[in-house]
Design a protein around this motif. Structure first.
Motif, PDB file in Angstrom:
ATOM      1  N   ARG A 148      -9.875 -31.069 -18.115  1.00 29.61           N
ATOM      2  CA  ARG A 148      -8.798 -31.953 -18.570  1.00 29.61           C
ATOM      3  C   ARG A 148      -8.363 -31.645 -19.989  1.00 29.61           C
ATOM      4  O   ARG A 148      -7.257 -32.007 -20.386  1.00 29.61           O
ATOM      5  N   ALA A 149      -9.224 -30.980 -20.759  1.00 28.64           N
ATOM      6  CA  ALA A 149      -8.859 -30.654 -22.144  1.00 28.64           C
ATOM      7  C   ALA A 149      -8.150 -29.296 -22.250  1.00 28.64           C
ATOM      8  O   ALA A 149      -7.747 -28.884 -23.344  1.00 28.64           O
ATOM      9  N   LEU A 150      -8.018 -28.600 -21.115  1.00 27.50           N
ATOM     10  CA  LEU A 150      -7.341 -27.296 -21.158  1.00 27.50           C
ATOM     11  C   LEU A 150      -5.847 -27.481 -21.424  1.00 27.50           C
ATOM     12  O   LEU A 150      -5.197 -28.303 -20.773  1.00 27.50           O
ATOM     13  N   ASP A 151      -5.310 -26.714 -22.363  1.00 30.23           N
ATOM     14  CA  ASP A 151      -3.859 -26.747 -22.600  1.00 30.23           C
ATOM     15  C   ASP A 151      -3.149 -26.029 -21.454  1.00 30.23           C
ATOM     16  O   ASP A 151      -3.723 -25.117 -20.844  1.00 30.23           O
ATOM     17  N   PRO A 152      -1.883 -26.382 -21.197  1.00 24.23           N
ATOM     18  CA  PRO A 152      -1.098 -25.560 -20.264  1.00 24.23           C
ATOM     19  C   PRO A 152      -1.015 -24.131 -20.828  1.00 24.23           C
ATOM     20  O   PRO A 152      -1.028 -23.948 -22.044  1.00 24.23           O
ATOM     21  N   VAL A 153      -0.960 -23.149 -19.958  1.00 24.59           N
ATOM     22  CA  VAL A 153      -0.979 -21.758 -20.435  1.00 24.59           C
ATOM     23  C   VAL A 153       0.452 -21.259 -20.657  1.00 24.59           C
ATOM     24  O   VAL A 153       1.298 -21.365 -19.762  1.00 24.59           O
ATOM     25  N   ASP A 154       0.695 -20.753 -21.844  1.00 18.76           N
ATOM     26  CA  ASP A 154       1.984 -20.151 -22.173  1.00 18.76           C
ATOM     27  C   ASP A 154       2.154 -18.882 -21.317  1.00 18.76           C
ATOM     28  O   ASP A 154       1.220 -18.086 -21.225  1.00 18.76           O
ATOM     29  N   TYR A 155       3.319 -18.704 -20.700  1.00 18.93           N
ATOM     30  CA  TYR A 155       3.413 -17.564 -19.774  1.00 18.93           C
ATOM     31  C   TYR A 155       3.365 -16.212 -20.477  1.00 18.93           C
ATOM     32  O   TYR A 155       3.087 -15.195 -19.871  1.00 18.93           O
ATOM     33  N   HIS A 156       3.559 -16.211 -21.806  1.00 19.70           N
ATOM     34  CA  HIS A 156       3.347 -14.965 -22.553  1.00 19.70           C
ATOM     35  C   HIS A 156       1.867 -14.599 -22.616  1.00 19.70           C
ATOM     36  O   HIS A 156       1.520 -13.505 -23.022  1.00 19.70           O
ATOM     37  N   HIS A 157       1.025 -15.538 -22.288  1.00 22.74           N
ATOM     38  CA  HIS A 157      -0.410 -15.308 -22.405  1.00 22.74           C
ATOM     39  C   HIS A 157      -1.046 -15.002 -21.053  1.00 22.74           C
ATOM     40  O   HIS A 157      -2.238 -15.220 -20.859  1.00 22.74           O
ATOM     41  N   ILE A 158      -0.221 -14.543 -20.127  1.00 26.95           N
ATOM     42  CA  ILE A 158      -0.742 -14.196 -18.804  1.00 26.95           C
ATOM     43  C   ILE A 158      -0.299 -12.784 -18.436  1.00 26.95           C
ATOM     44  O   ILE A 158       0.870 -12.428 -18.632  1.00 26.95           O
ATOM     45  N   ALA A 159      -1.224 -11.993 -17.920  1.00 21.71           N
ATOM     46  CA  ALA A 159      -0.864 -10.672 -17.383  1.00 21.71           C
ATOM     47  C   ALA A 159      -1.199 -10.687 -15.901  1.00 21.71           C
ATOM     48  O   ALA A 159      -2.287 -11.114 -15.507  1.00 21.71           O
ATOM     49  N   ARG A 160      -0.234 -10.227 -15.127  1.00 24.64           N
ATOM     50  CA  ARG A 160      -0.404 -10.308 -13.687  1.00 24.64           C
ATOM     51  C   ARG A 160      -0.185  -8.925 -13.106  1.00 24.64           C
ATOM     52  O   ARG A 160       0.791  -8.253 -13.451  1.00 24.64           O
ATOM     53  N   GLY A 161      -1.061  -8.493 -12.229  1.00 18.21           N
ATOM     54  CA  GLY A 161      -0.932  -7.131 -11.713  1.00 18.21           C
ATOM     55  C   GLY A 161      -1.190  -7.034 -10.220  1.00 18.21           C
ATOM     56  O   GLY A 161      -1.708  -7.954  -9.584  1.00 18.21           O
ATOM     57  N   GLN A 162      -0.795  -5.880  -9.692  1.00 16.09           N
ATOM     58  CA  GLN A 162      -0.999  -5.585  -8.262  1.00 16.09           C
ATOM     59  C   GLN A 162      -1.375  -4.107  -8.172  1.00 16.09           C
ATOM     60  O   GLN A 162      -0.672  -3.268  -8.753  1.00 16.09           O
ATOM     61  N   TYR A 163      -2.466  -3.769  -7.474  1.00 15.19           N
ATOM     62  CA  TYR A 163      -2.862  -2.353  -7.474  1.00 15.19           C
ATOM     63  C   TYR A 163      -1.880  -1.498  -6.681  1.00 15.19           C
ATOM     64  O   TYR A 163      -1.395  -1.880  -5.627  1.00 15.19           O
ATOM     65  N   ALA A 164      -1.579  -0.344  -7.273  1.00 21.51           N
ATOM     66  CA  ALA A 164      -0.573   0.554  -6.703  1.00 21.51           C
ATOM     67  C   ALA A 164      -1.245   1.581  -5.796  1.00 21.51           C
ATOM     68  O   ALA A 164      -2.467   1.728  -5.805  1.00 21.51           O
ATOM     69  N   ALA A 165      -0.425   2.288  -5.045  1.00 23.03           N
ATOM     70  CA  ALA A 165      -0.947   3.378  -4.220  1.00 23.03           C
ATOM     71  C   ALA A 165      -1.306   4.556  -5.128  1.00 23.03           C
ATOM     72  O   ALA A 165      -0.732   4.706  -6.203  1.00 23.03           O
ATOM     73  N   ASP A 166      -2.266   5.369  -4.743  1.00 24.27           N
ATOM     74  CA  ASP A 166      -2.459   6.639  -5.441  1.00 24.27           C
ATOM     75  C   ASP A 166      -2.393   7.771  -4.409  1.00 24.27           C
ATOM     76  O   ASP A 166      -2.034   7.534  -3.256  1.00 24.27           O
ATOM     77  N   ASP A 167      -2.736   8.981  -4.837  1.00 28.86           N
ATOM     78  CA  ASP A 167      -2.549  10.140  -3.953  1.00 28.86           C
ATOM     79  C   ASP A 167      -3.261   9.982  -2.615  1.00 28.86           C
ATOM     80  O   ASP A 167      -2.760  10.365  -1.566  1.00 28.86           O
ATOM     81  N   ASP A 168      -4.464   9.409  -2.670  1.00 31.22           N
ATOM     82  CA  ASP A 168      -5.277   9.368  -1.452  1.00 31.22           C
ATOM     83  C   ASP A 168      -5.171   8.047  -0.698  1.00 31.22           C
ATOM     84  O   ASP A 168      -5.423   8.000   0.498  1.00 31.22           O
ATOM     85  N   GLN A 169      -4.842   6.992  -1.420  1.00 31.61           N
ATOM     86  CA  GLN A 169      -4.999   5.687  -0.787  1.00 31.61           C
ATOM     87  C   GLN A 169      -3.756   4.831  -0.915  1.00 31.61           C
ATOM     88  O   GLN A 169      -3.076   4.878  -1.936  1.00 31.61           O
ATOM     89  N   PRO A 170      -3.504   4.032   0.124  1.00 31.52           N
ATOM     90  CA  PRO A 170      -2.360   3.125   0.029  1.00 31.52           C
ATOM     91  C   PRO A 170      -2.638   2.009  -0.972  1.00 31.52           C
ATOM     92  O   PRO A 170      -3.785   1.745  -1.307  1.00 31.52           O
ATOM     93  N   GLY A 171      -1.578   1.383  -1.439  1.00 33.89           N
ATOM     94  CA  GLY A 171      -1.737   0.310  -2.410  1.00 33.89           C
ATOM     95  C   GLY A 171      -1.805  -1.051  -1.751  1.00 33.89           C
ATOM     96  O   GLY A 171      -1.894  -1.178  -0.523  1.00 33.89           O
ATOM     97  N   TYR A 172      -1.751  -2.059  -2.603  1.00 35.32           N
ATOM     98  CA  TYR A 172      -1.886  -3.451  -2.153  1.00 35.32           C
ATOM     99  C   TYR A 172      -0.882  -3.806  -1.058  1.00 35.32           C
ATOM    100  O   TYR A 172      -1.219  -4.420  -0.052  1.00 35.32           O
ATOM    101  N   ARG A 173       0.379  -3.408  -1.262  1.00 37.94           N
ATOM    102  CA  ARG A 173       1.432  -3.855  -0.340  1.00 37.94           C
ATOM    103  C   ARG A 173       1.224  -3.306   1.073  1.00 37.94           C
ATOM    104  O   ARG A 173       1.551  -3.981   2.057  1.00 37.94           O
ATOM    105  N   VAL A 174       0.666  -2.094   1.155  1.00 41.46           N
ATOM    106  CA  VAL A 174       0.355  -1.551   2.482  1.00 41.46           C
ATOM    107  C   VAL A 174      -0.822  -2.322   3.073  1.00 41.46           C
ATOM    108  O   VAL A 174      -0.819  -2.699   4.244  1.00 41.46           O
ATOM    109  N   HIS A 175      -1.818  -2.611   2.223  1.00 39.27           N
ATOM    110  CA  HIS A 175      -3.003  -3.321   2.726  1.00 39.27           C
ATOM    111  C   HIS A 175      -2.663  -4.697   3.287  1.00 39.27           C
ATOM    112  O   HIS A 175      -3.296  -5.162   4.223  1.00 39.27           O
TER     113      HIS A 175
END
Ligand code: NAD
Length: 478
Positions: free
Chosen positions: A265-292
């Motif tokens: 309850r004491a946590l402040d709302p998080v400023d969206y500049h303070h968030i990093a969001r990612g998704q793993y990409a495909a590489d040469d051998d393996q498909p990425g998140y979107r294929v999975h």
């Protein structure tokens, strides 16, 4: 010490979680002499296994997922005699009377809901209407506990129609880990740390849960959830609570859970500049998140890092950095308390400076390391180096890592003992969603797409920048 005699019914007893964790865990407790000889473990699911079919499934699961070192020949056969099966349809009336007939009077009755949350309501209702559960019975529910605040509230309300809060055990298996409980022992059992455990001495705290695996067979489920819902709202939030909470007056369920709730309850709302969001990409051998996950336009994150603040006297001014993701360079869960620099170096800048870091490893190799500054040995003058005071849990106890009880083993035994300390209370779960929901809503409103990151990396560039901007850096994921 054996627990009281019990009948444990595992709804979803043939499922993945039961096979990998619950059943092998029960077997290890049996080997440890904790399960009374006439306890009953009853699998209940839709398929037609019969007692013998289910015993075979349990035997195979124990052999595949670990029986522990101290199980003597013949123990598995004895254990399997305690195992039964009843075919039950959660949504219909089939099997309920038979199940009721198998339960005994005068023993602890526990019902483990190892099924999807859409079945929780139907199970709770039938447990009551067919007279299986009474006011002393316990129900154990698995994650995910809701998809957002609204669904979590609805789930709590449904369970509350049939059971009192004291009967509901919401599992977060992170709380069952030996080191997580040890964290409380270190904080509240020593004089050394607690006086320094505040913003005056702590520069910042990092909580990392890194996985090397991809979404695997859970793609469909995961894509509707993402790292924020799947990991941050529950596991990372629980770790944050334990590291940040005030000392409870007693190590008792509500005393501990009251303090955890105050942190959320004491946590402040998080400023969206303070968030990093990612998704793993495909590489040469393996498909990425979107294929999975089978969606070429998926906007779901497989990685999230964020900075948050707890607005109270102890922590005002000390940031907490949380990070979790899949397909990262290494696998490991860790909480690191990074202390401030000593105010002045009497040795001069050329000697070097190191701040103390207390790192608590949850996996692999549960343990703790305290970085301490000492003089570099040798005649070369006063140069300072950082050396770890290292405590591997398994080593310290003179035990093999596999002897440290698994989180599920401990938590199931706590259910039988009736101890809710390591389980989440309904209001805690709702408060965590109330903090998480605006973050997710913000992403949706802005149509934000997670940044791609390389498989085997430490996440997207934004996550590094989040720390870099503050003149800090993430601890390495090994
Ligand atoms: P699963 O799909 O492998 O198994 C589901 C089980 O539910 C099966 O035994 C099935 O027979 C039974 N079932 C389905 N519909 C039923 C019905 N109408 N009546 C009676 N039984 C029915 O699922 P799982 O992976 O074992 O997950 C179970 C729960 O645990 C889910 O809520 C999941 O989110 C949660 N969970 C799973 C894991 C994991 O590692 N698998 C981890 C954490 C939480």
């Amino acid at each position: 010490i054996p627990v009281d005699n019990f009948d444990l019914v595992i709804f979803g007893g043939t499922g993945d979680l039961a096979r990998r964790k619950i059943l092998p865990g029960l077997f290890r407790r049996y080997c440890a002499g904790q399960i009374p000889e006439d306890a009953q473990i009853i699998g209940a699911a839709r398929s037609d296994e019969g007692d013998e079919g289910f015993r075979k499934l349990v035997g195979d699961a124990v052999r595949e997922f670990g029986g522990g070192r101290h199980c003597e020949d013949g123990t598995l056969e004895n254990f399997l005699e305690r195992v039964k099966y009843v075919r039950v349809d959660a949504m219909g009336d089939d099997g309920w009377e038979e199940l009721q007939g198998r339960l005994r009077l005068g023993v602890v009755k526990a019902f483990y809901f190892s099924v999807g949350p859409s079945l929780f309501g139907a199970l709770a209702e039938r447990l009551r209407s067919f007279g299986l559960a009474d006011d002393d019975s316990r129900v154990v529910v698995e994650k995910p506990f809701g998809h957002d605040l609204e669904t979590a509230r609805a789930l709590n309300a449904t369970l509350a129609q049939h059971f009192k809060e004291e009967q509901i055990y919401r599992i977060d298996h992170y709380l069952g880990k030996e080191t997580v409980q040890n964290l409380m022992a270190v904080r509240f059992g020593n004089m050394l740390f607690e006086p320094l455990w505040n913003s005056q001495y702590v520069d910042h705290i990092q909580i990392t849960v890194a996985e090397t695996v991809d979404v695997g067979g859970r793609g469909g489920y995961y894509d509707k959830s993402g790292a924020m819902r799947d990991m941050v709202q529950n596991h990372l939030m629980q770790l944050l609570c334990l590291i940040a909470m005030e000392p409870p007056a007693r190590f008792e369920p509500d005393a501990v859970r009251d303090e955890k709730l105050k942190v959320i309850r004491a946590l402040d709302p998080v400023d969206y500049h303070h968030i990093a969001r990612g998704q793993y990409a495909a590489d040469d051998d393996q498909p990425g998140y979107r294929v999975h996950v089978g969606d070429p336009r998926s906007k779901t994150e497989s990685f999230v890092a964020l900075k948050c603040h707890i607005s109270n006297w102890r922590w005002a001014g000390t940031p907490f950095y949380l990070r979790t993701g899949k397909k990262l360079r290494g696998r490991g869960s860790e909480i690191a308390v990074v202390f401030k620099d000593a105010p002045h170096s009497i040795f001069g800048d050329e000697a070097g400076r190191h701040n103390n870091i207390l790192a608590i490893r949850l996996q692999p190799d549960e343990g703790m390391t305290l970085g301490v500054t000492i003089k570099e040995p040798g005649p070369g003058g006063m140069r300072l180096i950082d050396v770890p005071l290292d405590m591997s849990f398994a080593e310290a106890l003179g035990a093999e890592a596999e002897d440290v009880p698994d989180a599920y083993e401990r938590l199931i035994m706590d259910v039988i003992r009736g101890n809710q300390t390591l389980f989440m209370r309904g209001d805690e779960v709702e408060a965590a969603w109330a903090w998480t929901d605006p973050i997710i809503e913000g992403w949706n409103r802005r149509g934000e797409v997670p940044k791609p990151y390389d498989a085997g990396s430490s996440g997207p560039e934004d996550a590094l920048m989040l720390m870099h901007r503050d003149g800090r850096k993430w601890r390495e994921i090994k």
